[in-house]
Design a protein around this motif. Sequence first.
Motif, PDB file in Angstrom:
ATOM      1  N   UNK A   1       0.826  -1.213   0.000  1.00  0.00           N
ATOM      2  CA  UNK A   1       0.000   0.000   0.000  1.00  0.00           C
ATOM      3  C   UNK A   1       0.861   1.265   0.000  1.00  0.00           C
ATOM      4  N   UNK A   2       0.455   2.224  -0.803  1.00  0.00           N
ATOM      5  CA  UNK A   2       1.131   3.529  -0.827  1.00  0.00           C
ATOM      6  C   UNK A   2       0.642   4.395   0.327  1.00  0.00           C
ATOM      7  N   UNK A   3      -0.647   4.285   0.614  1.00  0.00           N
ATOM      8  CA  UNK A   3      -1.255   5.099   1.666  1.00  0.00           C
ATOM      9  C   UNK A   3      -2.135   4.231   2.565  1.00  0.00           C
ATOM     10  N   UNK A   4      -2.339   4.729   3.791  1.00  0.00           N
ATOM     11  CA  UNK A   4      -3.278   4.104   4.724  1.00  0.00           C
ATOM     12  C   UNK A   4      -4.197   5.183   5.277  1.00  0.00           C
ATOM     13  N   UNK A   5      -5.495   4.951   5.204  1.00  0.00           N
ATOM     14  CA  UNK A   5      -6.467   5.778   5.910  1.00  0.00           C
ATOM     15  C   UNK A   5      -6.912   4.992   7.139  1.00  0.00           C
TER      16      UNK A   5
END
Length: 347
Positions: free
Chosen positions: A83-87
């Motif tokens: 994953x590039x980002x995590x919310x």
Amino acid sequence: MTTNSNNEKFVLVTGGSGFIAVHCILQLLNAGYRVRTTLRSLSREAEVRAMLREGGVEAGDRLSFITAELGSDTNWSEAVSGCTYVLHVASPTPINVYKHEDEMIIPAREGVLRVLRAAREAGVKRVVLTSAVGAIVYGHKPQTEPFTENDWTDTSGKVPAYQKSKTLAERAAWDFIEKEGAGLELSVINPVGVLGPVLSADYSHSIHFLQNILEGKMAGSPKVNSSYVDVRDVADLHLRAMTNPAANGQRFIATAGESIWMVEVAKILKKHVGALGEKISTKELPNTLVRVAALTNPTAKAIIPFLGYMMNTTNEKAVRLLGWKPRSAEEAIVATAESLIRLKIVK
């Protein structure tokens, strides 16, 4: 679906069945991202996909699910892999009746740290944490000036357990990034009362009081002041904070604007819902009456710390740095009511 450079980027959204999380997933998919989301049980996958369809998106194979809980290390490394980002939207739900405040504080704080550690180890670029305005506005002397992102809830005072848990969890996140982040970026969103279109009968705790007003279950409104924001704008702010370089290391209050008293919410509803408005009371309850009710009613007891307390906040920072343009509080209130009526949730 959009065809763009986001197509091969994965974003993890924690707690995918939640009200804010589903709207984040909707907007991520519409922006072309691939999304992975965590659930405590995969039995809820069909429910999440149904909510997304209600929101106008058929997710297909651009959305995948994995089991993970905030209280366990199991599967978090797999969840963030690639994953590039995590919310990080998932958070323990407020509990009105509890033996000790640690029942909310420990899961919230440890869950945040668990996600941040996994994200750091996986080489994630940035985590966007969903905190709350509860980490900003409590434990202060009464003030008329709006609260800003520079304010922090003073947990040494008399602060409700849920708000205390949000404060300590966010503090722990910033402390982790400073001491152990190893380059991991963090942005934080602090929403006020989240309203807006519900996609199923599972929605934010902020909306239950609005449903009660619509159903005529409230003889009047306690003198509680709050700011509101549409869930679609909260999701939009998450995506802006995820990618905008200016958001790194910053927290942003997600609010539509000026705070209003609960009786004003009732008046807005009565104005917009036609015949259903006949059930709605636009009276304001005296504080003494609420205090008497609190002796036997846990919900009324939870309201006591908020009676007469100004909760005004500002969205100036999010508007200035990220170009955010939220709907008005009235639009959010009306959109909530319309969706509750359309889905036949209001009795």
